[in-house]
Design a protein around this motif. Structure first.
Motif, mmCIF file in Angstrom:
data_model
loop_
_atom_site.group_PDB
_atom_site.id
_atom_site.type_symbol
_atom_site.label_atom_id
_atom_site.label_comp_id
_atom_site.label_asym_id
_atom_site.label_seq_id
_atom_site.Cartn_x
_atom_site.Cartn_y
_atom_site.Cartn_z
ATOM 1 N N UNK A 74 18.935 50.404 42.784
ATOM 2 C CA UNK A 74 18.931 49.483 43.713
ATOM 3 C C UNK A 74 18.296 50.132 45.289
ATOM 4 N N UNK A 75 17.105 49.701 45.817
ATOM 5 C CA UNK A 75 16.729 50.401 46.966
ATOM 6 C C UNK A 75 17.644 50.268 47.900
ATOM 7 N N UNK A 76 17.483 51.190 48.938
ATOM 8 C CA UNK A 76 18.234 51.292 50.023
ATOM 9 C C UNK A 76 18.311 50.099 50.871
ATOM 10 N N UNK A 77 16.947 49.383 50.997
ATOM 11 C CA UNK A 77 16.899 48.267 51.854
ATOM 12 C C UNK A 77 17.485 47.098 51.484
ATOM 13 N N UNK A 78 18.063 47.249 49.988
ATOM 14 C CA UNK A 78 18.780 46.013 49.521
ATOM 15 C C UNK A 78 20.436 46.368 49.277
ATOM 16 N N UNK A 79 20.676 47.797 49.275
ATOM 17 C CA UNK A 79 21.935 47.903 48.655
ATOM 18 C C UNK A 79 23.271 47.491 49.332
ATOM 19 N N UNK A 80 23.294 47.772 50.456
ATOM 20 C CA UNK A 80 24.314 47.372 51.157
ATOM 21 C C UNK A 80 24.819 45.882 51.385
ATOM 22 N N UNK A 81 23.690 45.073 51.683
ATOM 23 C CA UNK A 81 23.721 43.662 51.243
ATOM 24 C C UNK A 81 23.978 43.423 49.836
ATOM 25 N N UNK A 82 23.663 43.953 48.870
ATOM 26 C CA UNK A 82 24.176 43.571 47.672
ATOM 27 C C UNK A 82 25.523 44.035 47.431
ATOM 28 N N UNK A 83 26.238 45.108 47.880
ATOM 29 C CA UNK A 83 27.489 45.184 47.843
ATOM 30 C C UNK A 83 28.425 44.309 48.387
ATOM 31 N N UNK A 84 28.028 44.005 49.794
ATOM 32 C CA UNK A 84 28.918 42.808 50.403
ATOM 33 C C UNK A 84 28.660 41.601 49.624
ATOM 34 N N UNK A 85 27.655 41.143 48.968
ATOM 35 C CA UNK A 85 27.886 40.074 48.194
ATOM 36 C C UNK A 85 28.699 39.986 46.846
ATOM 37 N N UNK A 86 28.691 41.415 46.340
ATOM 38 C CA UNK A 86 29.691 41.445 45.412
ATOM 39 C C UNK A 86 31.023 41.587 45.755
ATOM 40 N N UNK A 94 30.988 47.956 37.631
ATOM 41 C CA UNK A 94 32.280 48.522 37.522
ATOM 42 C C UNK A 94 32.129 49.908 38.406
ATOM 43 N N UNK A 95 31.083 50.449 38.427
ATOM 44 C CA UNK A 95 30.637 51.582 39.234
ATOM 45 C C UNK A 95 29.398 51.474 40.080
ATOM 46 N N UNK A 96 29.758 51.991 41.335
ATOM 47 C CA UNK A 96 28.360 51.709 42.048
ATOM 48 C C UNK A 96 28.352 53.073 43.211
ATOM 49 N N UNK A 97 26.992 53.332 43.580
ATOM 50 C CA UNK A 97 27.010 54.187 44.855
ATOM 51 C C UNK A 97 26.918 53.581 46.132
ATOM 52 N N UNK A 98 27.486 54.427 47.083
ATOM 53 C CA UNK A 98 27.373 53.683 48.407
ATOM 54 C C UNK A 98 26.943 54.997 49.185
ATOM 55 N N UNK A 106 33.623 49.652 53.685
ATOM 56 C CA UNK A 106 33.908 49.008 52.366
ATOM 57 C C UNK A 106 35.439 49.130 51.905
ATOM 58 N N UNK A 107 35.937 50.381 52.512
ATOM 59 C CA UNK A 107 37.319 50.779 52.016
ATOM 60 C C UNK A 107 38.176 49.557 52.551
ATOM 61 N N UNK A 108 38.070 49.089 53.834
ATOM 62 C CA UNK A 108 38.793 48.129 54.580
ATOM 63 C C UNK A 108 38.862 46.493 53.588
ATOM 64 N N UNK A 109 37.669 46.456 52.796
ATOM 65 C CA UNK A 109 37.853 44.991 51.919
ATOM 66 C C UNK A 109 38.936 45.073 50.920
ATOM 67 N N UNK A 110 39.376 46.485 50.451
ATOM 68 C CA UNK A 110 40.309 46.251 49.290
ATOM 69 C C UNK A 110 39.727 46.055 48.262
ATOM 70 N N UNK A 111 38.400 46.191 47.937
ATOM 71 C CA UNK A 111 37.885 45.938 46.616
ATOM 72 C C UNK A 111 37.847 47.160 45.927
ATOM 73 N N UNK A 327 34.559 52.806 42.324
ATOM 74 C CA UNK A 327 34.837 51.873 41.370
ATOM 75 C C UNK A 327 35.463 50.650 41.898
ATOM 76 N N UNK A 328 34.931 49.613 41.209
ATOM 77 C CA UNK A 328 35.480 48.330 41.614
ATOM 78 C C UNK A 328 36.973 48.104 41.138
ATOM 79 N N UNK A 329 37.908 47.763 41.972
ATOM 80 C CA UNK A 329 39.231 47.466 41.701
ATOM 81 C C UNK A 329 39.467 46.245 40.324
ATOM 82 N N UNK A 330 38.250 45.460 40.495
ATOM 83 C CA UNK A 330 38.563 44.244 39.477
ATOM 84 C C UNK A 330 37.647 44.613 37.994
#
Length: 441
Positions: A74-86, A94-98, A106-111, A327-330
């Motif tokens: 995922x290009x950097x221009x899209x990655x953060x918004x994609x993560x927030x949507x997820x 299951x696994x993602x780079x940030x 992102x830690x504060x989301x508990x996800x 790693x996503x908690x779910x």
């Protein structure tokens, strides 16, 4: 630029039938274990090159474990918004780079899975990592929810032939020297009355790059984006001075092309630099981009400081830059996901991945490889050890980057259109950004 399809393999939804990583991942290459999905960040000049490099590593993981991995770069221009949507939808990989500067937000989301206890033991424990990089994984005093995968830091990259032609014998050590050199290197080379060689190129539309400059230049000028209580404080004198220096490169010093206000990323800067249109730029790991353009006539140097011998916060030359992995908690296949993180952060894969992407290993054992004994890598090691600070470790950091980076983008757009940008203009823009922030705690 097209990203890879998310549909390469179905994502497991149910819980694992086995309760341990051994049960999940001992099929020895049979390929019949539940697959996992991986969102990777764009590290190479193209997402296609990223996929090529990563697939080699993924193939080794699949051969060892029998678990297939569906990859999307995922290009950097899209990655953060994609993560927030997820995060908000609960439908993520299951696994993602940030970007590691997003870790606390992102830690504060508990996800995401906290790296403690068995999960941390599975990847070899905290001590095998470079500690400055590991510290970016979450808020201080809490179990991190990401671990480093690529280490980076900013450096000054300069065209050695242009420096020689201008009679500049060494890279600038101070900001004043940097501006002075940039003016010498801003030239009408063909005598037609227009500048065709600029002293500096920048990615003026890159929100993250702009925020990083506010952080570094602010600290060098005695300011900080947050106060001691963790509250956003963008309009203090030090941050205003630092941002003014950055915007002045285009608005006052006239050493940056107005067209750079529309430049969006490091690849744009590397292209401008390699094409001979600019003599200097700040970046983290442009080597692959420059190599892909067959450009080698350059060197790297430390980022200039206000005074050459500055130390501590005043001696900041970079944030502790890099990419982390979570790693996503779910995740429906959490054991396999953790095993994949173990694979990506293993000594062997750290050598392979970071050499391929021109980054720094984040595990200490990988540094004995000859690939990481180059002058550029050693420079970045020193920067990270002695002249780097983590971006503010508060949950609102991601929001800060968006607001501060956008404010600077707008100031540069004004400069590009010929408008003046005064100190009060900078202060007003930063205070307006500050007023839109939630609490930093």
């Amino acid at each position: 630029m097209q990203t890879k399809s998310r549909g390469l393999a179905p994502r497991a939804v149910g819980a694992l039938s086995g309760g341990s990583m051994t049960a999940c991942c001992a099929s020895g290459g049979s390929g019949d274990a539940d697959p996992i999905t991986y969102w990777a960040s764009n590290q190479a000049p193209t997402v296609e090159k990223d996929a090529e490099v990563l697939q080699e590593s993924i193939d080794r993981y699949t051969e060892e474990t029998g678990v297939k991995v569906a990859l999307e770069v995922i290009p950097w221009s899209d990655l953060y918004n994609r993560i927030l949507t997820a995060v908000s939808s609960g439908e993520g990989p299951d696994v993602l780079n940030i970007g590691n500067t997003w870790a606390v937000s992102l830690q504060s989301s508990g996800a995401f899975v906290p790296w403690e206890g068995d999960a941390l033991e599975q990847i070899g424990g905290k001590e095998r990592f470079v500690q400055s990089s590991f510290a970016t994984g979450g808020a201080e005093g809490q179990a991190p929810t990401s671990v480093p995968i690529y280490g980076l830091s900013y450096s000054l990259y300069y065209n050695t032939a242009m420096f020689e032609a201008a009679g500049i014998t060494e890279p600038p050590a101070t900001w004043d020297e940097f501006v002075e050199d940039a003016k010498k290197l801003t030239i009408d080379t063909d005598g037609d009355g227009s500048i065709d060689q600029w002293g500096v190129t920048m990615a003026g539309s890159s929100i993250s790059n702009n925020a990083h400059q506010a952080f570094v230049r602010g600290l060098q000028n005695g300011g900080s984006l947050y106060d001691d209580e963790g509250n956003p404080d963008f309009g203090n004198d030090g941050v205003v001075a630092g941002v003014k220096q950055w915007v002045d490169l285009m608005a006052v010093d006239k050493v940056v092309s107005p067209s750079d206000a529309e430049s969006v990323n490091g690849a744009d800067m590397a292209a401008t630099f390699a094409d001979g249109q600019a003599a200097m730029f700040f970046d983290q790991a442009p080597g692959d981009n420059l190599k892909s353009r067959d450009f080698t006539d350059y060197a790297a140097a430390p980022v200039p400081m206000e005074t050459a011998d500055a130390t501590g916060l005043l001696g900041t030359q970079s944030h502790v830059a890099g990419i982390n992995v979570s790693v996503f908690e779910n995740s429906g296949n959490k054991d396999a996901a953790i095993a994949f993180v173990k694979h990506l952060t293993s000594d062997a894969e750290q050598k392979y991945l970071n050499e391929s992407f021109g980054a720094l290993p984040v595990v200490t054992a990988a540094y004995d490889d000859p690939a990481f004994q180059t002058d550029v890598i050693k420079l970045k090691q020193v920067t990270l050890a002695d002249h780097a600070q983590p971006m503010p470790l508060y949950p609102s950091e991601g929001q800060m980057e968006t607001l501060v980076g956008t404010a600077i983008k707008n100031l540069l757009a004004t400069a590009a259109q010929g408008g003046s940008v005064s100190e009060s203009d900078v202060k007003s823009a930063l205070e307006d950004a500050n007023s839109q922030m939630s609490s930093g705690q």
